[in-house]
Write an enzyme that holds these catalytic residues in place. Sequence first.
Site, PDB file in Angstrom:
ATOM      1  N   ALA A   1       0.840  -1.198   0.000  1.00 14.07           N
ATOM      2  CA  ALA A   1       0.000   0.000   0.000  1.00 14.07           C
ATOM      3  C   ALA A   1       0.873   1.245   0.000  1.00 14.07           C
ATOM      4  O   ALA A   1       1.975   1.250   0.555  1.00 14.07           O
ATOM      5  CB  ALA A   1      -0.922   0.011   1.216  1.00 14.07           C
TER       6      ALA A   1
ATOM      7  N   THR B   1       6.329   3.891   6.698  1.00 12.19           N
ATOM      8  CA  THR B   1       5.862   5.269   6.604  1.00 12.19           C
ATOM      9  C   THR B   1       6.299   6.037   7.854  1.00 12.19           C
ATOM     10  O   THR B   1       6.942   5.486   8.736  1.00 12.19           O
ATOM     11  CB  THR B   1       4.327   5.339   6.505  1.00 12.19           C
ATOM     12  OG1 THR B   1       3.756   5.028   7.787  1.00 12.19           O
ATOM     13  CG2 THR B   1       3.801   4.357   5.466  1.00 12.19           C
TER      14      THR B   1
ATOM     15  N   LYS C   1       8.511   5.798  13.838  1.00 12.57           N
ATOM     16  CA  LYS C   1       8.816   6.031  15.258  1.00 12.57           C
ATOM     17  C   LYS C   1       7.612   6.465  16.086  1.00 12.57           C
ATOM     18  O   LYS C   1       7.711   6.591  17.315  1.00 12.57           O
ATOM     19  CB  LYS C   1       9.909   7.108  15.368  1.00 12.57           C
ATOM     20  CG  LYS C   1      11.260   6.668  14.861  1.00 12.57           C
ATOM     21  CD  LYS C   1      12.301   7.742  15.031  1.00 12.57           C
ATOM     22  CE  LYS C   1      12.236   8.784  13.931  1.00 12.57           C
ATOM     23  NZ  LYS C   1      12.639   8.278  12.619  1.00 12.57           N
TER      24      LYS C   1
ATOM     25  N   GLU D   1      13.576  -1.907  15.501  1.00 15.34           N
ATOM     26  CA  GLU D   1      15.012  -1.657  15.611  1.00 15.34           C
ATOM     27  C   GLU D   1      15.434  -0.414  14.853  1.00 15.34           C
ATOM     28  O   GLU D   1      16.267   0.373  15.309  1.00 15.34           O
ATOM     29  CB  GLU D   1      15.779  -2.871  15.074  1.00 15.34           C
ATOM     30  CG  GLU D   1      17.297  -2.744  15.144  1.00 15.34           C
ATOM     31  CD  GLU D   1      17.831  -2.690  16.563  1.00 15.34           C
ATOM     32  OE1 GLU D   1      18.205  -1.573  16.992  1.00 15.34           O
ATOM     33  OE2 GLU D   1      17.870  -3.726  17.233  1.00 15.34           O
TER      34      GLU D   1
ATOM     35  N   VAL E   1      15.750   3.735  15.833  1.00  8.24           N
ATOM     36  CA  VAL E   1      16.948   4.407  16.339  1.00  8.24           C
ATOM     37  C   VAL E   1      18.166   3.803  15.649  1.00  8.24           C
ATOM     38  O   VAL E   1      18.359   2.598  15.674  1.00  8.24           O
ATOM     39  CB  VAL E   1      17.094   4.226  17.860  1.00  8.24           C
ATOM     40  CG1 VAL E   1      18.330   4.962  18.371  1.00  8.24           C
ATOM     41  CG2 VAL E   1      15.852   4.712  18.588  1.00  8.24           C
TER      42      VAL E   1
ATOM     43  N   ALA F   1      18.917   3.572  12.429  1.00 13.06           N
ATOM     44  CA  ALA F   1      18.701   2.902  11.141  1.00 13.06           C
ATOM     45  C   ALA F   1      18.993   1.409  11.272  1.00 13.06           C
ATOM     46  O   ALA F   1      18.298   0.698  11.983  1.00 13.06           O
ATOM     47  CB  ALA F   1      19.528   3.557  10.041  1.00 13.06           C
TER      48      ALA F   1
ATOM     49  N   LEU G   1      21.657  -0.014  12.685  1.00 14.39           N
ATOM     50  CA  LEU G   1      22.536  -0.388  13.796  1.00 14.39           C
ATOM     51  C   LEU G   1      21.789  -1.245  14.828  1.00 14.39           C
ATOM     52  O   LEU G   1      20.643  -0.951  15.149  1.00 14.39           O
ATOM     53  CB  LEU G   1      23.094   0.862  14.490  1.00 14.39           C
ATOM     54  CG  LEU G   1      24.018   1.753  13.659  1.00 14.39           C
ATOM     55  CD1 LEU G   1      24.434   2.980  14.470  1.00 14.39           C
ATOM     56  CD2 LEU G   1      25.250   0.985  13.206  1.00 14.39           C
TER      57      LEU G   1
ATOM     58  N   GLU H   1      14.837  15.272   6.013  1.00 17.00           N
ATOM     59  CA  GLU H   1      13.477  15.246   5.488  1.00 17.00           C
ATOM     60  C   GLU H   1      13.360  16.316   4.393  1.00 17.00           C
ATOM     61  O   GLU H   1      14.171  17.256   4.346  1.00 17.00           O
ATOM     62  CB  GLU H   1      12.471  15.539   6.604  1.00 17.00           C
ATOM     63  CG  GLU H   1      12.459  14.516   7.721  1.00 17.00           C
ATOM     64  CD  GLU H   1      11.879  13.183   7.291  1.00 17.00           C
ATOM     65  OE1 GLU H   1      11.115  13.138   6.303  1.00 17.00           O
ATOM     66  OE2 GLU H   1      12.182  12.165   7.952  1.00 17.00           O
TER      67      GLU H   1
ATOM     68  N   LYS I   1      13.644   9.435  19.470  1.00 11.25           N
ATOM     69  CA  LYS I   1      14.598   8.332  19.578  1.00 11.25           C
ATOM     70  C   LYS I   1      15.081   8.145  21.011  1.00 11.25           C
ATOM     71  O   LYS I   1      15.226   7.014  21.492  1.00 11.25           O
ATOM     72  CB  LYS I   1      15.784   8.575  18.641  1.00 11.25           C
ATOM     73  CG  LYS I   1      15.423   8.494  17.159  1.00 11.25           C
ATOM     74  CD  LYS I   1      16.613   8.837  16.273  1.00 11.25           C
ATOM     75  CE  LYS I   1      16.251   8.748  14.792  1.00 11.25           C
ATOM     76  NZ  LYS I   1      17.382   9.125  13.918  1.00 11.25           N
TER      77      LYS I   1
END
Length: 813
Positions: free
Chosen positions: A502, A553, A577, A604, A607, A609, A611, A665, A680
């Site tokens: 979607a 998203t 998040k 995961e 925070v 990406a 890692l 962004e 985060k």
Amino acid sequence: MKVMKFGGTSVGSAANIANVKKIISGVNEPIVVVVSAFKSITDKLLTTSRLAAAGDYSYEREFREIVEQHVTVVCKLDISEPQREKLAVEVNKLLDELSNIFKGVFLINDLSPKTSDKIVSYGERLSTLIISYAFSDYEILDVTQLIKTDCAFGKHTPDMELSNKLIRNAFENSSKKVLVAGFISTCKTTGEITNLGRGGSDYTAAIFASALDANILEIWSDVDGFMSADPKVINNAHVIESLTFTEATELCNFGAKVIYPPTIFPVYHKNIPIRIKNTFKPDAPGTYISHDGETRKSKAMIKGISSISDSCLITVQGLGMVGIIGVNFRIFRALAKNGISVFLVSQASSENSTSIGVRSADANLAVRVLEEEFEKEISLGSINRVLLETELATVAIVGENMKYTPGIAGKLFETLGKSGISVIACAQGASEVNISFVIKNKYLRKALNSIHDSFFLSEYKALNLFIVGIGTVGGNLIEQIRQQQPKLMEQYALKLNVVGIARGRKALFCREGINLDNYKTELDEKGIPSSPEILRDGIINMNIFNAVFVDCTASEPVSQIYGDLMSQNISVVTANKVAASSAYDNYIKLKNTARERNIKFLFETNVGAGLPIINTMNSLINSGDKIVKIEAVLSGTLNFIFNTISKDIPFSKAIYLAKESGYSEPDPRIDLSGMDVVRKLVILTREAGYQVEQADVEKNLFVPQEYFNGTIEEFWANIRQLDSEFEERRKKLESEHKHLRFVAKYEKGKCEVGLQEVGQNHPFYDLEGSNNIIQITTERYNEYPMIIKGYGAGASVTAAGVFSDIISIANIR
């Protein structure tokens, strides 16, 4: 001697009859060929009978179709013209007899069981006659003179001793090639035509095989053999190569329609093996059924799964049953008197309830006769009214190896629990060959797929993914899945099946899986209008097993459907998040739901990406350690900006470069506001075991609030005003050998974010580009804190982190 039975599809046309002739031509031993009525003829005979009995003239149309079907075969049969003319006369004679019977039924508007039995016998009589002309060297034996039946509860059962004697006597002077009509029999007392019931041709073949001590009984039809599950429900169901008689019986009794269940009984006692073969794939091995079934050679814990979809559960319950001898005797006696078959029995150890499984067609009659049987006890209140539960399904897992493997029942119920399927009743015999259970019918497909997957009956373990958001992260994720699918299937037998995609206001669902080579085109052309609510309902209604919702998203409305999905045992993997940083009550509710439902809620990539920060923290805490301090640079965008500022690149240009490079962004004010870092830090602090809200975080920001007001164009025009200030600060820091870092910190119950000047000895000093770093101080890692460092931004690494979470759900090694 070999007995070969060919079903209605196998002999349903002149071409098919020729194919059967080719198959039997290779047999070099005495042979008995048993044939059924042509395909669909028995059903048409019954339909025509009912219409005629109801006075409905449309019975004539149905009868014409029966005539046409047989005449067509006669016309196309590979025989000489004189033989065809002779055959046509004999066929027309039988059809005229049948026509007159239908006319009589129509005139008197009555269809007695005796007449019905005679009518359906014409199916086999016609097919056997026609086939005998194609098999000119075969002798026809009149089966009505060989198989004799008794009648009990309106059903005809063969008198095995008498039938065996008659068959053996008939074969003393017969040829080595014999053709017999299946299904038909006669009453031993009246001589009237009877039949052996649905699938009775199989039974006929088994009776002949047993009476003649055949070497093998072969059942030829249009299926490859017994399947590990219903192939209409499970795409990757496979043929079971071998079964024991017990396994085959259990599968037949619980819905596998490969052979007629009573077929096994006559050959079982003579240890005559059965081979199930496909007429249209004669070289395929099929399924071999014998006493040992080569069970010990098989490593599979179960052989197959069978099910009855039209089940009802009847419960007789009451404290007055406890300690009373003969209650169950009365239950089963009452049902037996009325010809009601019970396929499952489940009784509570307290003896206060007994539940029985019956077919839906028998349910109302069963309730009535049981309430009549216990009328006195019900009126006194010692037994409750008989409880009827409908719209149920009964599932059985079958396998001789179950008795040698501990924990099968535990694994079964764990598998069902993970899929959110409640078991209403269950039963397991002491032989441990069959575990049967009753569930709601709407969960049948999901249950069958889950069990098939869990017990390694499938070639691959499957995860069914719903991916929402196909922008930079989602698009990269889908591409990574597409590229890795062959390797995962080859090395780990894992199939990632994307069943839903979607974006924006469009969604695409496909239970069989979406082709990832052109998913965007399919989404545009076949997608339906969507919203988070439509998405939620579509996923839940698909009712698919091993389901994982993947959110790529940043949408708050999308995050709000997590709870509903998880309550239906759908795992959630998210790069979004919003949920994990939302109100603490919502966060903890989602965590608890995942734990209670034995599913996964993984984030995961919220925070760092890709890692492994959250997983590492969870491992520390689960091992008994306690996190006392967190310090981190968590914004790849801000780190890029402060690493890029130089004599030649002012603050405003560094922001622009971060946007152009895809680190920020589209509206960089989102990053500059520090809210992303706040979220985060909240997530990390919560995962460390502390209760914190976003409002609890102290924010020491470096861009005044007025720069966040107005349009994005106004922001770009005004942000240059801060260049000189940051240049002065940069020069000062350069002279002091320091760097600026936007640091998130938790310590002693306090959360804060803000710019921090770090010197050359600080672990954050050499943090390059858009990298992230986190320093975790625990009770164990106190003097030398743990540091995790690496790429903390970018679509590909974030997608890889999401991918890693998905793989962890599969639990592959």
